[in-house]
Every structure is written in structure tokens, then in C-alpha cells.
Design a protein around this motif. Structure first.
Motif, PDB file in Angstrom:
ATOM      1  N   ALA A  78      42.814 102.745 -16.680  1.00 25.58           N
ATOM      2  CA  ALA A  78      44.134 102.901 -16.067  1.00 25.58           C
ATOM      3  C   ALA A  78      44.580 104.362 -16.122  1.00 25.58           C
ATOM      4  CB  ALA A  78      45.148 102.004 -16.766  1.00 25.58           C
ATOM      5  N   ALA A  79      44.332 105.028 -17.259  1.00 24.46           N
ATOM      6  CA  ALA A  79      44.677 106.441 -17.385  1.00 24.46           C
ATOM      7  C   ALA A  79      43.867 107.285 -16.415  1.00 24.46           C
ATOM      8  CB  ALA A  79      44.440 106.905 -18.823  1.00 24.46           C
ATOM      9  N   ALA A 163      63.986 107.363 -15.791  1.00 22.89           N
ATOM     10  CA  ALA A 163      63.945 106.000 -16.315  1.00 22.89           C
ATOM     11  C   ALA A 163      63.101 105.070 -15.459  1.00 22.89           C
ATOM     12  CB  ALA A 163      65.362 105.436 -16.446  1.00 22.89           C
ATOM     13  N   ASP A 164      62.934 105.386 -14.202  1.00 21.43           N
ATOM     14  CA  ASP A 164      62.157 104.553 -13.283  1.00 21.43           C
ATOM     15  C   ASP A 164      60.872 105.266 -12.928  1.00 21.43           C
ATOM     16  OD1 ASP A 164      62.059 102.191 -11.301  1.00 21.43           O
ATOM     17  OD2 ASP A 164      61.772 103.935  -9.993  1.00 21.43           O
ATOM     18  N   PHE A 165      59.784 104.504 -12.757  1.00 22.64           N
ATOM     19  CA  PHE A 165      58.478 105.126 -12.521  1.00 22.64           C
ATOM     20  C   PHE A 165      58.479 105.982 -11.260  1.00 22.64           C
ATOM     21  CE2 PHE A 165      54.375 105.089 -10.342  1.00 22.64           C
ATOM     22  CZ  PHE A 165      53.567 105.671 -11.299  1.00 22.64           C
ATOM     23  N   ASP A 166      58.987 105.449 -10.155  1.00 19.26           N
ATOM     24  CA  ASP A 166      58.919 106.175  -8.886  1.00 19.26           C
ATOM     25  C   ASP A 166      59.696 107.482  -8.938  1.00 19.26           C
ATOM     26  OD1 ASP A 166      57.323 104.215  -7.727  1.00 19.26           O
ATOM     27  OD2 ASP A 166      59.043 103.050  -7.038  1.00 19.26           O
ATOM     28  N   THR A 167      60.938 107.424  -9.419  1.00 18.35           N
ATOM     29  CA  THR A 167      61.742 108.647  -9.473  1.00 18.35           C
ATOM     30  C   THR A 167      61.207 109.620 -10.520  1.00 18.35           C
ATOM     31  OG1 THR A 167      63.286 107.540 -10.992  1.00 18.35           O
ATOM     32  CG2 THR A 167      63.821 107.510  -8.634  1.00 18.35           C
ATOM     33  N   PHE A 241      49.001 117.219 -19.324  1.00 20.35           N
ATOM     34  CA  PHE A 241      49.447 116.559 -20.556  1.00 20.35           C
ATOM     35  C   PHE A 241      50.914 116.861 -20.863  1.00 20.35           C
ATOM     36  CE2 PHE A 241      50.211 117.111 -25.153  1.00 20.35           C
ATOM     37  CZ  PHE A 241      50.121 115.782 -25.551  1.00 20.35           C
ATOM     38  N   ASP A 242      51.287 118.139 -20.872  1.00 22.24           N
ATOM     39  CA  ASP A 242      52.609 118.556 -21.330  1.00 22.24           C
ATOM     40  C   ASP A 242      53.733 117.849 -20.595  1.00 22.24           C
ATOM     41  OD1 ASP A 242      50.542 120.658 -21.703  1.00 22.24           O
ATOM     42  OD2 ASP A 242      52.140 121.708 -22.762  1.00 22.24           O
ATOM     43  N   GLN A 243      53.660 117.809 -19.252  1.00 23.95           N
ATOM     44  CA  GLN A 243      54.761 117.252 -18.487  1.00 23.95           C
ATOM     45  C   GLN A 243      54.972 115.770 -18.760  1.00 23.95           C
ATOM     46  OE1 GLN A 243      51.979 118.702 -17.413  1.00 23.95           O
ATOM     47  NE2 GLN A 243      51.441 118.145 -15.307  1.00 23.95           N
ATOM     48  N   PHE A 244      53.876 115.028 -18.948  1.00 23.73           N
ATOM     49  CA  PHE A 244      54.010 113.600 -19.222  1.00 23.73           C
ATOM     50  C   PHE A 244      54.477 113.348 -20.656  1.00 23.73           C
ATOM     51  CE2 PHE A 244      50.543 113.878 -15.993  1.00 23.73           C
ATOM     52  CZ  PHE A 244      51.274 113.360 -14.946  1.00 23.73           C
ATOM     53  N   TYR A 245      54.010 114.155 -21.584  1.00 23.40           N
ATOM     54  CA  TYR A 245      54.388 113.983 -22.981  1.00 23.40           C
ATOM     55  C   TYR A 245      55.852 114.349 -23.205  1.00 23.40           C
ATOM     56  CZ  TYR A 245      54.359 114.573 -28.072  1.00 23.40           C
ATOM     57  OH  TYR A 245      54.640 114.476 -29.409  1.00 23.40           O
ATOM     58  N   ILE A 246      56.296 115.443 -22.590  1.00 22.52           N
ATOM     59  CA  ILE A 246      57.645 115.935 -22.835  1.00 22.52           C
ATOM     60  C   ILE A 246      58.682 115.209 -21.982  1.00 22.52           C
ATOM     61  CG2 ILE A 246      59.146 117.966 -22.616  1.00 22.52           C
ATOM     62  CD1 ILE A 246      56.725 119.687 -23.322  1.00 22.52           C
ATOM     63  N   SER A 249      57.193 110.804 -22.089  1.00 23.48           N
ATOM     64  CA  SER A 249      56.461 110.224 -23.237  1.00 23.48           C
ATOM     65  C   SER A 249      55.525 109.102 -22.798  1.00 23.48           C
ATOM     66  CB  SER A 249      57.443 109.700 -24.295  1.00 23.48           C
ATOM     67  OG  SER A 249      58.229 110.754 -24.813  1.00 23.48           O
ATOM     68  N   GLY A 250      54.953 109.273 -21.601  1.00 24.59           N
ATOM     69  CA  GLY A 250      54.010 108.277 -21.092  1.00 24.59           C
ATOM     70  C   GLY A 250      54.652 107.129 -20.354  1.00 24.59           C
ATOM     71  N   GLY A 251      55.951 107.034 -20.366  1.00 27.26           N
ATOM     72  CA  GLY A 251      56.652 105.934 -19.705  1.00 27.26           C
ATOM     73  C   GLY A 251      57.023 106.270 -18.281  1.00 27.26           C
ATOM     74  N   PRO A 252      57.776 105.381 -17.645  1.00 24.49           N
ATOM     75  CA  PRO A 252      58.211 104.064 -18.158  1.00 24.49           C
ATOM     76  C   PRO A 252      57.056 103.055 -18.212  1.00 24.49           C
ATOM     77  CG  PRO A 252      59.621 104.855 -16.354  1.00 24.49           C
ATOM     78  CD  PRO A 252      58.391 105.710 -16.366  1.00 24.49           C
ATOM     79  N   GLN A 253      57.139 102.131 -19.151  1.00 28.64           N
ATOM     80  CA  GLN A 253      56.152 101.071 -19.360  1.00 28.64           C
ATOM     81  C   GLN A 253      54.727 101.615 -19.516  1.00 28.64           C
ATOM     82  OE1 GLN A 253      58.239 100.483 -16.252  1.00 28.64           O
ATOM     83  NE2 GLN A 253      59.759  99.884 -17.786  1.00 28.64           N
ATOM     84  N   ASN A 254      54.589 102.792 -20.130  1.00 27.00           N
ATOM     85  CA  ASN A 254      53.270 103.407 -20.367  1.00 27.00           C
ATOM     86  C   ASN A 254      52.466 103.563 -19.075  1.00 27.00           C
ATOM     87  OD1 ASN A 254      53.645 103.652 -23.151  1.00 27.00           O
ATOM     88  ND2 ASN A 254      52.933 101.562 -23.506  1.00 27.00           N
ATOM     89  N   ARG A 255      53.135 103.786 -17.972  1.00 23.84           N
ATOM     90  CA  ARG A 255      52.461 103.917 -16.679  1.00 23.84           C
ATOM     91  C   ARG A 255      52.141 105.369 -16.334  1.00 23.84           C
ATOM     92  NH1 ARG A 255      55.945 100.747 -12.364  1.00 23.84           N
ATOM     93  NH2 ARG A 255      54.185 101.383 -11.039  1.00 23.84           N
ATOM     94  N   MET A 256      52.582 106.311 -17.160  1.00 24.32           N
ATOM     95  CA  MET A 256      52.317 107.726 -16.902  1.00 24.32           C
ATOM     96  C   MET A 256      51.480 108.325 -18.020  1.00 24.32           C
ATOM     97  SD  MET A 256      55.636 109.446 -15.161  1.00 24.32           S
ATOM     98  CE  MET A 256      56.363 108.762 -13.695  1.00 24.32           C
ATOM     99  N   ILE A 257      50.445 107.642 -18.410  1.00 18.55           N
ATOM    100  CA  ILE A 257      49.537 108.157 -19.429  1.00 18.55           C
ATOM    101  C   ILE A 257      48.311 108.730 -18.738  1.00 18.55           C
ATOM    102  CG2 ILE A 257      48.073 107.539 -21.383  1.00 18.55           C
ATOM    103  CD1 ILE A 257      50.099 105.514 -22.215  1.00 18.55           C
ATOM    104  N   SER A 258      48.186 110.029 -18.800  1.00 17.74           N
ATOM    105  CA  SER A 258      47.026 110.696 -18.211  1.00 17.74           C
ATOM    106  C   SER A 258      45.832 110.595 -19.151  1.00 17.74           C
ATOM    107  CB  SER A 258      47.360 112.164 -17.918  1.00 17.74           C
ATOM    108  OG  SER A 258      47.612 112.857 -19.128  1.00 17.74           O
ATOM    109  N   VAL A 259      44.688 111.070 -18.689  1.00 17.17           N
ATOM    110  CA  VAL A 259      43.480 111.002 -19.522  1.00 17.17           C
ATOM    111  C   VAL A 259      43.650 111.816 -20.794  1.00 17.17           C
ATOM    112  CG1 VAL A 259      41.028 111.578 -19.623  1.00 17.17           C
ATOM    113  CG2 VAL A 259      41.974 110.550 -17.553  1.00 17.17           C
ATOM    114  N   VAL A 260      44.181 113.034 -20.666  1.00 16.46           N
ATOM    115  CA  VAL A 260      44.369 113.878 -21.850  1.00 16.46           C
ATOM    116  C   VAL A 260      45.401 113.262 -22.784  1.00 16.46           C
ATOM    117  CG1 VAL A 260      45.081 116.161 -22.657  1.00 16.46           C
ATOM    118  CG2 VAL A 260      43.691 115.943 -20.593  1.00 16.46           C
TER     119      VAL A 260
END
Length: 305
Positions: A78-79, A163-167, A241-246, A249-260
């Protein structure tokens, strides 16, 4: 040259040999740095990937067990899928903005140096700092985006863009394009300025229209520059990595977790250092494949003797 049947090396051969050793001496410091900070860490990572390596405790040899686990790891897949999706969209968006900007600032016009500076300014901001800045801008209470969108009639009220995945995904894309487009523009601008003005003028005199000059002259001559910018953009996006972590934090619902991000979680959150090492080697293999494709892309179309 021979004397009494004995062959002696020529003076030219001895000079070339001394020159070769001198060249090796010059590059020895760089080779030492590459060996210490790249080759040895990669070899150690490969060794770790063949073990079950907890943070505390003794490592246990499991061979290719981590790689077998990787193939059946749904979260890793998925990542990988999300990273590919993000890479395609952000690369297209960066080029869609950077190429017109490069063509705009390439032509002599008043304040062109100021335009180049303004467009390039976001590049000097660190990605972590840019992510924190955009987290503040997207804040519902103290940010600027939520009240601005409300006043423009785009939303019924103030909304949390992250707060929402799309936005949230759109916000991250816009932030990365704002941050990186200036760098890609400079690369493309270098390629545009390398095109001889005589060729463009000759095509114009021959009656070629602006689109025809762009299609049959500019694009072919920009092939190598565009390939370089494309590979840098794709590689940077895969390592995101940085943009998703900061920002999320990988959300919403852990849908923004990249490979790194997933490698980070496995290595430094779950403390599966061996599995994290295997994931790192897999990512390295992907990047090496892209590099090989880059070399092919840079050489395709060249005339061979």
C-alpha cells in the motif's frame, strides 16, 4: 626501443604510468569518503537485512526471510502504491508549472532577474521548515487558508484542510510544487539557454510557427535536460518523508504513508531493524533501476558509429 635484444619501456609509457598513479592519489580522499559513508553502510544494511535484528537482543540469521515477508506485506505494498501515485501526480504538476516559468524567465524582459529570484526563493527553504509553515497556513483557527477559502465562497465554513485525505493530499501537492518548481525551472532554463539562437531564428525565418518551433526544435534539444530534471523529480518524490511526517503524520487513516515513512516506522517505531534494512535495500534497488533508466534516456537517440 631495444638494446642487445632487451626491450625497455618508452619514456612516454613511464610518464603515462606515473600520471595514472597521480590521478589515483588525487581521487583517493573522495574514494575513502564514498567507501566509509556509502559502500560500507550499504554492505552493513544488506547484512542486517538477512537477520531478525531487534533493537535489544541478539540478532538471528533468517536468510531471505525479511524479503519473503516483504512480498506478502500488504502495508508495504500500500505504501509503494501510494508513493507511486504521489510521484506521478507531483512530477506532472512540477513540470506543468516549471516549464512555462522557465520559458517565461528565459526571454529578456524588464525585471527578469527579480522574477527568477522570487520563483527560486522557496527552494532555499528547508522541506521540514516549509512543511511546518504550511501546517500553520492550513490551521483552522490561526491559519490563512481556511478564512480565505470561506470568504471566496469555496467552503461553507472554516475547514481543516489536513483532516480529510483529498484536501490533505492536495495541500501537500501544492506545497511541494511551490517548494520544488523553482529548482526544476532553473534546470530547464539552463537547457533553454543552451539552444543556439541561430537555430531558433532560422526556423522562424523558414516560416515555422511558435508551436512548431517548440515541438520540433525546443523539445528535441531539451531532451537531456528534461531527462535529468525528470529523474531528479521522480527520485526526490520516491524518497518523500518530511511532508507526510510533519503535515499529516501518515494520516488520515494511515493513507499517506510513503515507502520511506513505512521504513521509518518499521525501523524506529516497531524496532524491526532487520526488516527495515530489507525494505531499504528494496528501495535502493528501485532507485538503481531508475538511474539505469536515466542513463538509457540520456543516451537514446544518440548517433552510434
Amino acid at each position: 626501443m631495444t638494446m642487445s635484444g632487451i626491450a625497455f619501456p618508452s619514456l612516454h609509457h613511464r610518464k603515462r604510468k606515473r600520471s595514472g598513479w597521480r590521478g589515483l592519489l588525487y581521487i583517493a580522499p573522495a574514494m575513502a569518503l564514498v567507501t566509509v559513508f556509502f559502500v560500507l553502510p550499504v554492505l552493513f544494511t544488506v547484512w542486517m537485512s538477512l537477520h531478525k535484528w531487534p533493537l535489544l537482543g541478539k540478532p538471528a540469521w533468517i536468510g531471505f526471510g525479511n524479503y519473503v515477508r516483504m512480498v506478502s506485506d500488504a502495508r508495504f505494498m500500500a505504501a509503494l502504491g501510494f508513493t507511486a501515485h504521489y510521484t506521478i501526480i507531483v512530477t506532472i504538476a512540477i513540470f506543468a508549472l516549471a516549464f512555462p516559468l522557465a520559458m517565461f524567465v528565459e526571454k529578456p524582459r524588464p525585471l527578469v532577474s527579480a522574477y527568477r529570484t522570487i520563483i527560486f526563493l522557496p527552494v532555499v527553504v528547508g522541506l521540514a521548515s516549509a512543511s511546518l509553515l504550511w501546517v500553520w497556513l492550513a490551521n483552522v483557527d490561526s491559519g490563512l487558508f481556511a478564512p480565505l477559502m470561506q470568504r471566496l465562497g469555496l467552503t461553507n465554513g472554516r475547514i481543516n484542510l489536513l483532516a480529510d485525505f483529498d484536501t490533505a493530499f492536495l495541500t501537500i501537492i501544492v506545497m511541494v510544487v511551490w517548494k520544488i518548481a523553482g529548482f526544476t525551472m532553473i534546470i530547464l532554463l539552463t537547457g533553454l539557454q543552451a539552444i543556439p539562437a541561430e537555430l531558433t531564428e532560422a526556423a522562424r525565418i523558414d516560416g515555422a510557427r511558435r508551436w512548431q518551433r517548440f515541438r520540433y526544435l525546443t523539445l528535441p534539444l531539451m531532451r537531456r535536460t528534461m531527462a535529468l530534471a525528470l529523474i531528479l523529480s521522480v527520485t526526490g518524490s520516491i524518497l518523500a518523508f518530511d511532508q507526510f511526517y510533519i503535515m499529516t503524520s501518515g494520516g488520515p487513516q494511515n493513507r499517506m504513508i510513503s515507502v520511506v515513512y513505512y521504513i521509518f516506522n518499521q525501523s524506529f517505531v516497531s524496532f524491526n531493524l532487520g526488516y527495515g534494512a530489507a525494505l531499504s535495500i528494496a528501495l535502493l534497488a528501485i532507485l538503481v533501476t531508475i538511474s539505469i533508466f536515466q542513463l538509457w534516456l540520456l543516451n537514446v537517440g544518440d548517433e552510434r558509429p
